[in-house]
Enzyme design. Structure first.
Site, PDB file in Angstrom:
ATOM      1  N   TYR A 168      -1.489  46.350  -9.092  1.00 39.57           N
ATOM      2  CA  TYR A 168      -0.446  45.361  -8.812  1.00 39.57           C
ATOM      3  C   TYR A 168       0.294  44.970 -10.100  1.00 39.57           C
ATOM      4  O   TYR A 168       1.520  44.880 -10.122  1.00 39.57           O
ATOM      5  CB  TYR A 168      -1.079  44.135  -8.160  1.00 39.57           C
ATOM      6  CG  TYR A 168      -0.124  43.096  -7.664  1.00 39.57           C
ATOM      7  CD1 TYR A 168       0.592  43.281  -6.493  1.00 39.57           C
ATOM      8  CD2 TYR A 168       0.063  41.896  -8.362  1.00 39.57           C
ATOM      9  CE1 TYR A 168       1.470  42.311  -6.024  1.00 39.57           C
ATOM     10  CE2 TYR A 168       0.929  40.921  -7.901  1.00 39.57           C
ATOM     11  CZ  TYR A 168       1.628  41.138  -6.738  1.00 39.57           C
ATOM     12  OH  TYR A 168       2.499  40.168  -6.282  1.00 39.57           O
ATOM     13  N   LYS A 206       4.247  45.602 -10.657  1.00 40.20           N
ATOM     14  CA  LYS A 206       5.195  44.517 -10.902  1.00 40.20           C
ATOM     15  C   LYS A 206       5.873  44.661 -12.266  1.00 40.20           C
ATOM     16  O   LYS A 206       7.043  44.284 -12.427  1.00 40.20           O
ATOM     17  CB  LYS A 206       4.488  43.169 -10.772  1.00 40.20           C
ATOM     18  CG  LYS A 206       4.114  42.819  -9.330  1.00 40.20           C
ATOM     19  CD  LYS A 206       5.305  42.884  -8.389  1.00 40.20           C
ATOM     20  CE  LYS A 206       5.030  42.286  -7.023  1.00 40.20           C
ATOM     21  NZ  LYS A 206       6.186  42.430  -6.109  1.00 40.20           N
TER      22      LYS A 206
END
Length: 252
Positions: free
Chosen positions: A159, A163
């Protein structure tokens, strides 16, 4: 001054809008005057959001969209452009997933899955939208990143990498698309959504997380949506390539 924030006469496509921040953004766009295509992998969830918008007097339709599927992305942006009379002014790349694991136990499959949705999906949807984005200064690409992409995270290296990748995409989009007067910015939000449910319901994680938020509370998705209206509006016409945390001060 209020006219600077209106989205009247503009069309928008919001991914991952079947709930949470995406649903709040789609609703806020409609309230500001835009016609909105609400998309989600779960078409029923997207349709429920679109129905609520219409019931409140706004204009919206729904579509199923797996952001990793180029054919579905093309179909969705064409539908959104049709709603706007041939033009798609605003693209919000909000769709996201999580597949947490500590780094030693992170599988290649989990790593690629999260990057495919976040980074690949942002790339795929934005590229599909390009032929429909106008060159008149109203074109907007608004991506969703996270504090994880700015300062890293524990237990979700996939993640955090995804991002951070979105931040790189946003800045590169901004430099390339400026020649067409299209802006690209990113929002790094923190809100009470399904994706943050573990952080909010686990006593230890909740206490640790709240201690990192100077304002000491979680935002509702509706509190986040105004930032997306701002970036989509004429008020933000001279802003591009920026990342704005909307997180109660977590990233300072």
């Amino acid at each position: 001054m209020s006219d600077s924030f209106t989205l009247a006469g503009r069309s928008a496509l919001v991914t991952g809008a079947g709930g949470g921040i995406g649903a709040a953004v789609a609703t806020a766009y409609a309230a500001a005057g835009a016609v909105v295509l609400v998309t989600d992998r779960d078409k029923d969830a997207a349709a429920a959001v679109a129905d609520r918008i219409v019931a409140a007097g706004g204009r919206a339709q729904a579509a199923a969209l797996d952001v990793t599927n180029a054919d579905q992305a093309t179909t969705a942006v064409e539908q959104a452009a049709d709603l706007g009379g041939g033009t798609l002014n605003i693209v919000v790349n909000n769709a996201g997933v999580i597949a947490p694991a500590m780094f030693p136990k992170m599988t290649p499959e989990k790593f690629r899955f999260v990057l495919d949705v976040h980074v690949g999906g942002t790339f795929t949807v934005t590229q599909a939208a390009l032929p429909h984005l106008p060159d008149d200064g109203t074109g907007r690409v608004i991506n969703v990143t996270s504090a994880a992409g700015l300062v890293g995270t524990i237990g979700q290296v996939n993640y955090g990498a995804a991002k951070a990748g979105i931040i790189g995409l946003t800045k590169s989009f901004a430099k390339e698309l400026a020649r067409r007067k299209i802006t690209a910015n990113a929002v790094a939000p923190l809100a009470a959504t399904n994706m943050t449910s573990t952080l909010r319901t686990d006593e230890k994680l909740s206490e640790t997380t709240l201690a990192r938020i100077p304002l000491g509370r979680w935002a509702s998705p509706d509190e986040i949506a105004g930032t997306f209206v701002f970036f989509a509006s004429d008020a933000a016409a001279y802003i591009t390539g920026q990342v704005l945390p909307v997180d109660g001060g977590m990233v300072i």
